[in-house]
Scaffold this motif. Structure first.
Motif, PDB file in Angstrom:
ATOM      1  N   ARG A 121      83.921 101.032  -4.180  1.00  0.00           N
ATOM      2  CA  ARG A 121      83.310 100.471  -5.380  1.00  0.00           C
ATOM      3  C   ARG A 121      83.755 101.154  -6.671  1.00  0.00           C
ATOM      4  NH1 ARG A 121      78.685 100.558  -1.859  1.00  0.00           N
ATOM      5  NH2 ARG A 121      78.024 102.523  -2.798  1.00  0.00           N
ATOM      6  N   VAL A 122      84.297 102.356  -6.584  1.00  0.00           N
ATOM      7  CA  VAL A 122      84.544 103.111  -7.809  1.00  0.00           C
ATOM      8  C   VAL A 122      85.992 103.540  -7.987  1.00  0.00           C
ATOM      9  CG1 VAL A 122      82.176 103.954  -7.931  1.00  0.00           C
ATOM     10  CG2 VAL A 122      83.871 105.269  -6.671  1.00  0.00           C
ATOM     11  N   ILE A 123      86.786 103.605  -6.937  1.00  0.00           N
ATOM     12  CA  ILE A 123      88.156 104.094  -7.053  1.00  0.00           C
ATOM     13  C   ILE A 123      89.118 102.981  -6.659  1.00  0.00           C
ATOM     14  CG2 ILE A 123      89.844 105.760  -6.199  1.00  0.00           C
ATOM     15  CD1 ILE A 123      87.693 107.760  -5.874  1.00  0.00           C
ATOM     16  N   PRO A 124      90.073 102.629  -7.518  1.00  0.00           N
ATOM     17  CA  PRO A 124      91.048 101.583  -7.167  1.00  0.00           C
ATOM     18  C   PRO A 124      91.963 102.048  -6.051  1.00  0.00           C
ATOM     19  CG  PRO A 124      91.631 102.605  -9.254  1.00  0.00           C
ATOM     20  CD  PRO A 124      90.292 103.155  -8.877  1.00  0.00           C
ATOM     21  N   VAL A 125      92.345 101.109  -5.197  1.00  0.00           N
ATOM     22  CA  VAL A 125      93.203 101.449  -4.064  1.00  0.00           C
ATOM     23  C   VAL A 125      94.576 101.899  -4.536  1.00  0.00           C
ATOM     24  CG1 VAL A 125      93.979  99.068  -3.777  1.00  0.00           C
ATOM     25  CG2 VAL A 125      94.033 100.616  -1.829  1.00  0.00           C
ATOM     26  N   LEU A 144      90.754  99.455   2.181  1.00  0.00           N
ATOM     27  CA  LEU A 144      90.769  98.773   0.886  1.00  0.00           C
ATOM     28  C   LEU A 144      92.060  97.999   0.647  1.00  0.00           C
ATOM     29  CD1 LEU A 144      89.464 101.758  -1.298  1.00  0.00           C
ATOM     30  CD2 LEU A 144      88.099  99.939  -0.275  1.00  0.00           C
ATOM     31  N   LEU A 145      92.901  97.863   1.665  1.00  0.00           N
ATOM     32  CA  LEU A 145      94.234  97.305   1.449  1.00  0.00           C
ATOM     33  C   LEU A 145      94.183  95.871   0.931  1.00  0.00           C
ATOM     34  CD1 LEU A 145      97.215  97.994   1.672  1.00  0.00           C
ATOM     35  CD2 LEU A 145      97.198  97.049   3.987  1.00  0.00           C
ATOM     36  N   HIS A 146      93.193  95.096   1.340  1.00  0.00           N
ATOM     37  CA  HIS A 146      93.109  93.710   0.886  1.00  0.00           C
ATOM     38  C   HIS A 146      92.805  93.603  -0.607  1.00  0.00           C
ATOM     39  CE1 HIS A 146      89.029  94.988   1.900  1.00  0.00           C
ATOM     40  NE2 HIS A 146      88.593  94.088   1.044  1.00  0.00           N
ATOM     41  N   PHE A 166      95.198 104.014  -6.796  1.00  0.00           N
ATOM     42  CA  PHE A 166      95.159 105.464  -6.972  1.00  0.00           C
ATOM     43  C   PHE A 166      95.400 106.173  -5.641  1.00  0.00           C
ATOM     44  CE2 PHE A 166      92.495 109.322  -6.709  1.00  0.00           C
ATOM     45  CZ  PHE A 166      93.160 110.109  -7.634  1.00  0.00           C
ATOM     46  N   TYR A 167      94.777 105.693  -4.576  1.00  0.00           N
ATOM     47  CA  TYR A 167      94.993 106.299  -3.256  1.00  0.00           C
ATOM     48  C   TYR A 167      96.456 106.178  -2.835  1.00  0.00           C
ATOM     49  CZ  TYR A 167      89.937 106.636  -2.477  1.00  0.00           C
ATOM     50  OH  TYR A 167      88.612 106.956  -2.567  1.00  0.00           O
ATOM     51  N   LEU A 168      97.052 105.025  -3.105  1.00  0.00           N
ATOM     52  CA  LEU A 168      98.459 104.840  -2.738  1.00  0.00           C
ATOM     53  C   LEU A 168      99.374 105.743  -3.553  1.00  0.00           C
ATOM     54  CD1 LEU A 168      98.355 100.973  -2.368  1.00  0.00           C
ATOM     55  CD2 LEU A 168      99.070 102.532  -0.571  1.00  0.00           C
ATOM     56  N   ALA A 169      99.056 105.912  -4.845  1.00  0.00           N
ATOM     57  CA  ALA A 169      99.857 106.819  -5.674  1.00  0.00           C
ATOM     58  C   ALA A 169      99.726 108.260  -5.195  1.00  0.00           C
ATOM     59  CB  ALA A 169      99.424 106.694  -7.136  1.00  0.00           C
ATOM     60  N   MET A 170      98.526 108.649  -4.805  1.00  0.00           N
ATOM     61  CA  MET A 170      98.315 110.006  -4.288  1.00  0.00           C
ATOM     62  C   MET A 170      99.070 110.206  -2.975  1.00  0.00           C
ATOM     63  SD  MET A 170      96.248 111.931  -6.195  1.00  0.00           S
ATOM     64  CE  MET A 170      95.341 113.009  -5.095  1.00  0.00           C
ATOM     65  N   LEU A 171      99.047 109.203  -2.118  1.00  0.00           N
ATOM     66  CA  LEU A 171      99.754 109.322  -0.846  1.00  0.00           C
ATOM     67  C   LEU A 171     101.257 109.382  -1.058  1.00  0.00           C
ATOM     68  CD1 LEU A 171      99.629 109.427   2.216  1.00  0.00           C
ATOM     69  CD2 LEU A 171      99.541 106.929   2.251  1.00  0.00           C
ATOM     70  N   ALA A 172     101.758 108.611  -1.990  1.00  0.00           N
ATOM     71  CA  ALA A 172     103.197 108.647  -2.283  1.00  0.00           C
ATOM     72  C   ALA A 172     103.623 110.032  -2.759  1.00  0.00           C
ATOM     73  CB  ALA A 172     103.538 107.586  -3.340  1.00  0.00           C
ATOM     74  N   ARG A 173     102.802 110.678  -3.606  1.00  0.00           N
ATOM     75  CA  ARG A 173     103.119 112.029  -4.050  1.00  0.00           C
ATOM     76  C   ARG A 173     102.987 113.025  -2.902  1.00  0.00           C
ATOM     77  NH1 ARG A 173     105.935 113.828  -7.068  1.00  0.00           N
ATOM     78  NH2 ARG A 173     104.767 115.328  -8.314  1.00  0.00           N
TER      79      ARG A 173
END
Length: 668
Positions: free
Chosen positions: A302-306, A336-338, A308-315
């Protein structure tokens, strides 16, 4: 000591308006020598600086010097003395009775130095320990900016600043003030607290996040060292701040210290290998800590866009994130992939030799598989979430397909990561297959057919299907299937158009219209159209046969034919109406009793319709009804049916009145 006096004296002596501390100390030393007549007798070394002082002022204020001077008058303070020579200079000035120059920039170092030198109430009332503590409590911890300054300075005073609870008091104070700012009982806030809802529908962008962070009320929090920052986040959550306000702070901090372009440049800089390695290690440590701070489960969705998680994982893939942290990020992304967009996906780096074997592609495969399993565990198979994941995966494959070294077998494995049944549309899959075939022109016909076997023309849009038919790269089987499907669509379109003008209830009409219009009710139920065309042998054929024949001949002009077929249908109705009018006139003139319209009359109408078809080819609409739009044609057709009813009833009533009228004429 009175706290108000401490505050007043401190505010009056800021670091920018105070005189030079060294010069002031020399004045005090000379004044002391003149008053007491005693020369300086103690030498104190702090780093590279030497201080010549009197013994009595130091013994009066400091327990440390009271013990040290009993052994020697030449004292060397340790190299880690809190605050260094600057702090000791102010301590010496305080020992001579000068006004204490305390401000947010030096209060932490003075408090730690006073603690090291044992300048407590046991040796002198109102000693430096008490004065600095009062300043912290009464001044610093009541102000947001001052507390941030002190907390920044505590970084160089560890671990003593931790032992004296300066850090913890600053952390709790900042968290408390932040929560009060959220509550804002007096409504002093001019604008709402910043959230990251705007990022949910956009691709991740460090510049956009930086712009949003500049509007945040607590932007200064992201400048703190991470060891202090994570403690503030923990305190915010303990004090009850909602996650929708806490998570943006974490995102802004991560964007500055991990995801920003500046940090990317630092990691890519190889000019100074040792320095680069140290900074990469520091960034990796911050990244690891931020992952631990992120919420999980439904709170995060509900509060964090997916993105951001993908950008963090890429780094994390580049900085060597631990396996546990990568697994945690992957699980959260899978849930949250959908909600993601394809631009957020982790794409292989340009320097990667083989895209098909890159760690980025393997990671995305794992995430997609976990996402489908997660949706299946919730009992939604197939679901909108699965369809969305399938669409994103097909778009992602369009990029992956550019790898010239990817073989057909590997590409087929990637397609099968998402079951074909989950794909509501095959348009994006067709784009990916087309890209793959363009980049691999040397594959055999068998491999081409194997790769394209997943594509179904029934799930292609009209545009994609037409493009597939004209695409020379597609296998012959697919082209034939697409043509056959278009033929069926054409036939169905003609049939639907014909059925829309068919009489649904033949019994509503009486007289000649019912008997001639519906000679075979059974054929109506079977979907056959009650219209005929005479061939060379005089055999009547149903309109369904003609539609099928016409569909084969004109499958490439679907939209135009649908419109023209409707126009021709309405022209036939007009011809029937004219024929019916002439039939009624004939009955009125002959004065015969009521009887059904002769088959020859209807046959004449059909022949006239056939002649009309020859005179007015399809597409050359000359009637007033044929010139209107398709939607209005249906309305006009409905009106024509009503006209048929009225004319029929009128003919019946006239035929019933004719015999009586003629009888009266004969009697006269």
């Amino acid at each position: 000591m009175d706290a108000s006096s401490v505050k007043a004296s401190s505010l009056a002596l800021s670091p920018y308006s105070s005189p030079n501390v060294g010069a002031l100390l020399k004045i005090k030393i000379n004044a002391w020598s003149q008053e007491t007549g005693l020369p300086v007798s103690v030498r104190v070394r702090v780093g590279e600086k030497i201080f010549d002082l009197h013994k009595y002022p130091l013994l009066l204020k400091s327990g440390y010097f009271k013990k040290a001077l009993s052994e020697s008058t030449d004292i060397q303070l340790p190299h880690d003395f809190p605050g260094g020579s600057e702090a000791f200079e102010m301590v010496a000035l305080f020992s001579y009775g000068a006004s204490t120059l305390i401000d947010p920039f030096n209060v932490a170092s003075l408090r730690c130095a006073a603690e090291f030198l044992e300048m407590t109430e046991a040796y002198s009332p109102g000693n430096l320990c008490e004065r600095s503590d009062l300043y912290l409590i009464q001044v610093v911890l009541q102000n947001w900016d001052d507390t941030l300054i002190v907390l920044q300075k505590c970084q160089l005073l560890l671990p003593m600043s931790e032992e004296l609870l300066i850090v913890s008091r600053c952390v709790e104070s900042l968290a408390f003030m932040a929560c009060m700012e959220i509550l804002d009982p007096e409504r002093r806030r001019e604008r709402p607290i910043v959230t990251v809802d705007i990022l949910n529908s956009k691709a991740w962008s460090s510049e956009l996040v930086k712009e949003i962070a500049g509007q945040d009320l607590w932007i200064n929090l992201i400048s703190l060292p991470f060891r202090f920052f994570k403690r503030i986040i923990g305190s915010l959550r303990r004090q009850g701040m909602k996650e929708k306000y806490v998570s943006p702070i974490i995102i802004f901090y991560a964007n500055k210290w991990v995801l920003s372009k500046k940090m990317h440049q630092v990691c890519d800089n190889c000019n100074d290998t040792n320095r680069s390695d140290d900074e990469n290690t520091e960034i990796s440590t911050i990244l690891q800590g931020i992952v631990d701070l992120l919420p999980t489960g439904q709170k995060a969705s509900r509060v964090i866009p997916v993105g951001f998680y993908l950008a963090m994982l890429a780094r994390g893939l580049r900085l060597g994130l631990t396996s546990d942290s990568k697994a945690r990020l992957q699980n959260q992304i899978a849930n949250l992939l959908h909600l993601a967009i394809v631009d957020d996906f982790i794409f292989p780096q340009s320097h990667t030799e083989l895209i098909s074997s890159s760690v980025e592609l393997a990671t995305m495969e794992n995430i997609v598989s976990a996402s489908l399993l997660s949706n299946a565990a919730m009992g939604h198979v197939p679901s909108d979430s699965n369809s969305r994941v399938a669409e994103l995966w097909d778009k992602y494959l369009s990029y992956i397909a550019i790898d010239p070294k990817m073989g057909p077998k590997r590409f087929m494995e990637l397609i099968e990561k998402v079951p074909i049944s989950y794909r509501k549309t095959h348009d994006h899959l067709y784009r990916a297959l087309n890209t793959f075939l363009l980049e691999h022109p040397d594959i055999s016909q068998e491999e081409n057919a194997s790769v394209c076997k997943y594509l179904s023309c029934q799930k292609l849009s009209q545009e994609a299907c037409i493009e597939a038919v004209q695409n020379d790269l597609m296998p012959l089987r697919l082209i034939v299937q697409a043509l056959f499907l278009q033929q069926l669509h054409t036939h169905q379109a003609f049939k639907d158009c014909s059925d829309s003008f068919r009489y649904a209830h033949c019994g509503e009409f009486s007289g000649s219209l019912s008997s001639s219009r519906c000679p075979n009710p059974k054929s109506q139920l079977l979907g056959e159209t009650p219209s005929y065309e005479a061939d060379g042998e005089g055999i009547a054929r149903p309109l369904g046969f003609l539609l099928q024949k016409d569909a084969v001949m004109h499958s490439s002009e679907l939209s135009r034919k649908d419109y023209e077929s409707t126009s021709f249908r309405i022209q036939n109705l007009e011809q029937e109406l004219m024929s019916l009018k002439r039939s009624l006139q004939w009955k009125n003139n002959s004065n015969e009793p009521e009887h059904p319209v002769k088959p020859t009359t209807m046959r004449t109408g059909l022949e006239k319709r056939s002649l009309s078809k020859k005179r007015n080819p399809v597409g050359q609409v000359t009637s007033c009804i044929g010139s209107v739009s398709f939607a209005s044609q249906r309305k006009h057709a409905s009106r024509l049916l009503k006209v048929f009813r009225r004319i029929t009833l009128l003919g019946i009533s006239k035929s019933k009145r004719k015999p009586g009228a003629s009888g009266r004429t004969k009697s006269v």
